[in-house]
Write a protein that holds these residues in place. Structure first.
Motif, PDB file in Angstrom:
ATOM      1  N   VAL A   6       0.847  -1.197   0.000  1.00 25.80           N
ATOM      2  CA  VAL A   6       0.000   0.000   0.000  1.00 25.80           C
ATOM      3  C   VAL A   6       0.881   1.245   0.000  1.00 25.80           C
ATOM      4  CG1 VAL A   6      -1.699   1.336   1.324  1.00 25.80           C
ATOM      5  CG2 VAL A   6      -2.001  -1.134   1.048  1.00 25.80           C
ATOM      6  N   SER A   7       1.925   1.225   0.776  1.00 25.13           N
ATOM      7  CA  SER A   7       2.853   2.358   0.816  1.00 25.13           C
ATOM      8  C   SER A   7       3.481   2.606  -0.557  1.00 25.13           C
ATOM      9  CB  SER A   7       3.937   2.082   1.857  1.00 25.13           C
ATOM     10  OG  SER A   7       4.868   3.120   1.900  1.00 25.13           O
ATOM     11  N   LEU A   8       3.893   1.538  -1.221  1.00 24.48           N
ATOM     12  CA  LEU A   8       4.453   1.680  -2.569  1.00 24.48           C
ATOM     13  C   LEU A   8       3.398   2.198  -3.550  1.00 24.48           C
ATOM     14  CD1 LEU A   8       6.577  -1.567  -2.705  1.00 24.48           C
ATOM     15  CD2 LEU A   8       7.466   0.760  -2.972  1.00 24.48           C
ATOM     16  N   LEU A   9       2.163   1.738  -3.399  1.00 21.82           N
ATOM     17  CA  LEU A   9       1.078   2.203  -4.268  1.00 21.82           C
ATOM     18  C   LEU A   9       0.887   3.713  -4.124  1.00 21.82           C
ATOM     19  CD1 LEU A   9      -1.204   1.437  -6.236  1.00 21.82           C
ATOM     20  CD2 LEU A   9      -2.649   0.990  -4.237  1.00 21.82           C
ATOM     21  N   VAL A  10       0.929   4.201  -2.891  1.00 21.88           N
ATOM     22  CA  VAL A  10       0.797   5.638  -2.649  1.00 21.88           C
ATOM     23  C   VAL A  10       1.976   6.390  -3.261  1.00 21.88           C
ATOM     24  CG1 VAL A  10       0.816   7.429  -0.846  1.00 21.88           C
ATOM     25  CG2 VAL A  10      -0.597   5.387  -0.564  1.00 21.88           C
ATOM     26  N   ASP A  11       3.162   5.839  -3.090  1.00 23.72           N
ATOM     27  CA  ASP A  11       4.373   6.530  -3.552  1.00 23.72           C
ATOM     28  C   ASP A  11       4.528   6.551  -5.069  1.00 23.72           C
ATOM     29  OD1 ASP A  11       5.014   6.948  -0.905  1.00 23.72           O
ATOM     30  OD2 ASP A  11       6.544   5.369  -0.828  1.00 23.72           O
ATOM     31  N   GLY A  12       4.174   5.437  -5.747  1.00 22.59           N
ATOM     32  CA  GLY A  12       4.482   5.359  -7.175  1.00 22.59           C
ATOM     33  C   GLY A  12       3.449   4.710  -8.055  1.00 22.59           C
ATOM     34  N   GLY A  13       2.256   4.442  -7.518  1.00 27.51           N
ATOM     35  CA  GLY A  13       1.224   3.800  -8.322  1.00 27.51           C
ATOM     36  C   GLY A  13       1.507   2.316  -8.525  1.00 27.51           C
ATOM     37  N   TRP A  14       0.642   1.666  -9.298  1.00 24.76           N
ATOM     38  CA  TRP A  14       0.775   0.230  -9.523  1.00 24.76           C
ATOM     39  C   TRP A  14       2.113  -0.170 -10.145  1.00 24.76           C
ATOM     40  CZ3 TRP A  14      -1.848  -2.804  -6.681  1.00 24.76           C
ATOM     41  CH2 TRP A  14      -3.136  -2.459  -6.269  1.00 24.76           C
ATOM     42  N   PRO A  15       2.696   0.640 -11.030  1.00 27.39           N
ATOM     43  CA  PRO A  15       3.996   0.229 -11.577  1.00 27.39           C
ATOM     44  C   PRO A  15       5.079   0.051 -10.503  1.00 27.39           C
ATOM     45  CG  PRO A  15       3.054   1.942 -12.949  1.00 27.39           C
ATOM     46  CD  PRO A  15       2.178   1.833 -11.721  1.00 27.39           C
ATOM     47  N   ALA A  16       4.932   0.744  -9.380  1.00 28.63           N
ATOM     48  CA  ALA A  16       5.921   0.634  -8.306  1.00 28.63           C
ATOM     49  C   ALA A  16       5.731  -0.608  -7.446  1.00 28.63           C
ATOM     50  CB  ALA A  16       5.865   1.878  -7.419  1.00 28.63           C
ATOM     51  N   VAL A  17       4.569  -1.253  -7.581  1.00 27.87           N
ATOM     52  CA  VAL A  17       4.251  -2.400  -6.726  1.00 27.87           C
ATOM     53  C   VAL A  17       4.690  -3.685  -7.421  1.00 27.87           C
ATOM     54  CG1 VAL A  17       2.448  -3.591  -5.430  1.00 27.87           C
ATOM     55  CG2 VAL A  17       2.299  -1.119  -5.763  1.00 27.87           C
ATOM     56  N   THR A  18       5.957  -4.003  -7.265  1.00 27.72           N
ATOM     57  CA  THR A  18       6.524  -5.240  -7.802  1.00 27.72           C
ATOM     58  C   THR A  18       6.840  -6.162  -6.626  1.00 27.72           C
ATOM     59  OG1 THR A  18       8.803  -4.442  -7.667  1.00 27.72           O
ATOM     60  CG2 THR A  18       7.581  -3.941  -9.718  1.00 27.72           C
ATOM     61  N   THR A  19       7.007  -7.447  -6.907  1.00 27.26           N
ATOM     62  CA  THR A  19       7.344  -8.375  -5.828  1.00 27.26           C
ATOM     63  C   THR A  19       8.666  -7.973  -5.188  1.00 27.26           C
ATOM     64  OG1 THR A  19       8.267  -9.905  -7.467  1.00 27.26           O
ATOM     65  CG2 THR A  19       6.021 -10.335  -6.697  1.00 27.26           C
ATOM     66  N   ARG A  20       9.624  -7.594  -5.998  1.00 26.80           N
ATOM     67  CA  ARG A  20      10.934  -7.206  -5.473  1.00 26.80           C
ATOM     68  C   ARG A  20      10.819  -5.973  -4.577  1.00 26.80           C
ATOM     69  NH1 ARG A  20      15.430  -9.029  -6.920  1.00 26.80           N
ATOM     70  NH2 ARG A  20      14.812  -9.650  -9.022  1.00 26.80           N
ATOM     71  N   ALA A  21      10.090  -4.948  -5.046  1.00 23.92           N
ATOM     72  CA  ALA A  21       9.959  -3.709  -4.265  1.00 23.92           C
ATOM     73  C   ALA A  21       9.201  -3.958  -2.962  1.00 23.92           C
ATOM     74  CB  ALA A  21       9.253  -2.638  -5.093  1.00 23.92           C
ATOM     75  N   VAL A  22       8.146  -4.761  -3.016  1.00 22.00           N
ATOM     76  CA  VAL A  22       7.382  -5.059  -1.798  1.00 22.00           C
ATOM     77  C   VAL A  22       8.248  -5.837  -0.816  1.00 22.00           C
ATOM     78  CG1 VAL A  22       5.409  -6.326  -0.850  1.00 22.00           C
ATOM     79  CG2 VAL A  22       5.121  -4.925  -2.903  1.00 22.00           C
ATOM     80  N   ALA A  23       8.952  -6.848  -1.307  1.00 26.19           N
ATOM     81  CA  ALA A  23       9.818  -7.636  -0.429  1.00 26.19           C
ATOM     82  C   ALA A  23      10.878  -6.750   0.208  1.00 26.19           C
ATOM     83  CB  ALA A  23      10.463  -8.781  -1.213  1.00 26.19           C
ATOM     84  N   GLU A  24      11.455  -5.879  -0.580  1.00 25.73           N
ATOM     85  CA  GLU A  24      12.488  -4.978  -0.060  1.00 25.73           C
ATOM     86  C   GLU A  24      11.914  -4.034   0.991  1.00 25.73           C
ATOM     87  OE1 GLU A  24      14.859  -1.429  -2.095  1.00 25.73           O
ATOM     88  OE2 GLU A  24      15.414  -3.404  -2.914  1.00 25.73           O
ATOM     89  N   ARG A  25      10.763  -3.419   0.686  1.00 21.56           N
ATOM     90  CA  ARG A  25      10.138  -2.474   1.626  1.00 21.56           C
ATOM     91  C   ARG A  25       9.688  -3.186   2.900  1.00 21.56           C
ATOM     92  NH1 ARG A  25       7.142   2.749   0.691  1.00 21.56           N
ATOM     93  NH2 ARG A  25       8.750   2.958  -0.881  1.00 21.56           N
ATOM     94  N   ALA A  26       9.218  -4.432   2.775  1.00 21.17           N
ATOM     95  CA  ALA A  26       8.736  -5.189   3.935  1.00 21.17           C
ATOM     96  C   ALA A  26       9.868  -5.871   4.704  1.00 21.17           C
ATOM     97  CB  ALA A  26       7.718  -6.237   3.487  1.00 21.17           C
ATOM     98  N   GLY A  27      11.060  -5.862   4.131  1.00 15.62           N
ATOM     99  CA  GLY A  27      12.185  -6.508   4.791  1.00 15.62           C
ATOM    100  C   GLY A  27      12.060  -8.020   4.806  1.00 15.62           C
ATOM    101  N   THR A  28      11.548  -8.572   3.728  1.00 15.33           N
ATOM    102  CA  THR A  28      11.368 -10.019   3.624  1.00 15.33           C
ATOM    103  C   THR A  28      11.894 -10.485   2.281  1.00 15.33           C
ATOM    104  OG1 THR A  28       9.749 -11.786   3.947  1.00 15.33           O
ATOM    105  CG2 THR A  28       9.013  -9.860   2.700  1.00 15.33           C
ATOM    106  N   ASN A  29      11.647 -11.750   1.942  1.00 10.91           N
ATOM    107  CA  ASN A  29      12.113 -12.224   0.637  1.00 10.91           C
ATOM    108  C   ASN A  29      10.942 -12.474  -0.298  1.00 10.91           C
ATOM    109  OD1 ASN A  29      11.259 -15.059   0.716  1.00 10.91           O
ATOM    110  ND2 ASN A  29      12.772 -15.276   2.352  1.00 10.91           N
ATOM    111  N   ILE A  30      11.248 -12.466  -1.554  1.00  9.55           N
ATOM    112  CA  ILE A  30      10.226 -12.604  -2.601  1.00  9.55           C
ATOM    113  C   ILE A  30       9.465 -13.918  -2.469  1.00  9.55           C
ATOM    114  CG2 ILE A  30       9.890 -12.848  -5.106  1.00  9.55           C
ATOM    115  CD1 ILE A  30      12.142 -10.835  -5.481  1.00  9.55           C
TER     116      ILE A  30
END
Length: 178
Positions: A6-30
């Motif tokens: 959700v944070s990535l969606l706010v920051d950059g829209g759907w193009p910013a919401v990738t598995t890699r970006a979410v995993a990185e932002r959440a501090g977890t693995n893909i």
């Protein structure tokens, strides 16, 4: 992971919401994203659900807490007037619509959220107007949700929208005041 999405969606829209970006932002693995959500489409649906809930639930809760019609109009007046000021909510709303139109699963998530909102309003109308049929409550709930959605969209596009005058006119129409 959903909060990160959700944070990535706010920051950059759907193009910013990738598995890699979410995993990185959440501090977890893909791999956890694939395990819990079945991949990016499932993650997108979960993010859309959370975003829709963030947008719809507070508005409906505030409206349903109003004890009478006048208080409900005051609530709508405050919500619509605050619309342009809440950048997070507006960004989520702006991103949800095209996402829902492009992706059938996200579309179902948004439709479900709106159905729930209409059902909750219909239940409240049943309490306020026990003689109304279910069809009438459903119709009125649909008009109320569409009115809220439309007013917020118009306010987002035109911050000079005459909110007070619009809602005063609505009160006049409903109460048949002249």
């Amino acid at each position: 992971m959903i909060d990160a999405g959700v944070s990535l969606l706010v920051d950059g829209g759907w193009p910013a919401v990738t598995t890699r970006a979410v995993a990185e932002r959440a501090g977890t693995n893909i791999g956890l994203i694939h395990y819990h959500f079945g991949g990016l489409p499932g993650l997108h649906s979960a993010i859309a659900s959370r975003a829709a809930d963030e947008i719809i639930t507070p508005i409906i809760d505030a409206l349903l807490d109003a004890p009478d019609f006048a208080a409900a109009l005051d609530t709508v007046r405050a919500l619509v007037s605050a619309t342009p000021g809440d950048g997070r909510m507006m960004r989520l709303a702006v991103e949800l619509m095209p996402g829902a139109l492009r992706d059938p699963a996200m579309g179902e998530v948004l439709r479900d959220g709106l159905r729930q909102a209409r059902a909750r309003i219909g239940e409240r109308l049943g309490e306020l107007h026990p003689s109304w049929s279910e069809a009438r409550r459903t119709g009125a709930a649909t008009v109320i949700v569409a009115l809220l959605d439309g007013l917020m969209l118009h306010r987002l596009l035109d911050t000079s929208l005459p909110v007070d005058e619009t809602l005063d006119a609505l009160a006049d129409l409903i109460e048949d005041r002249s």
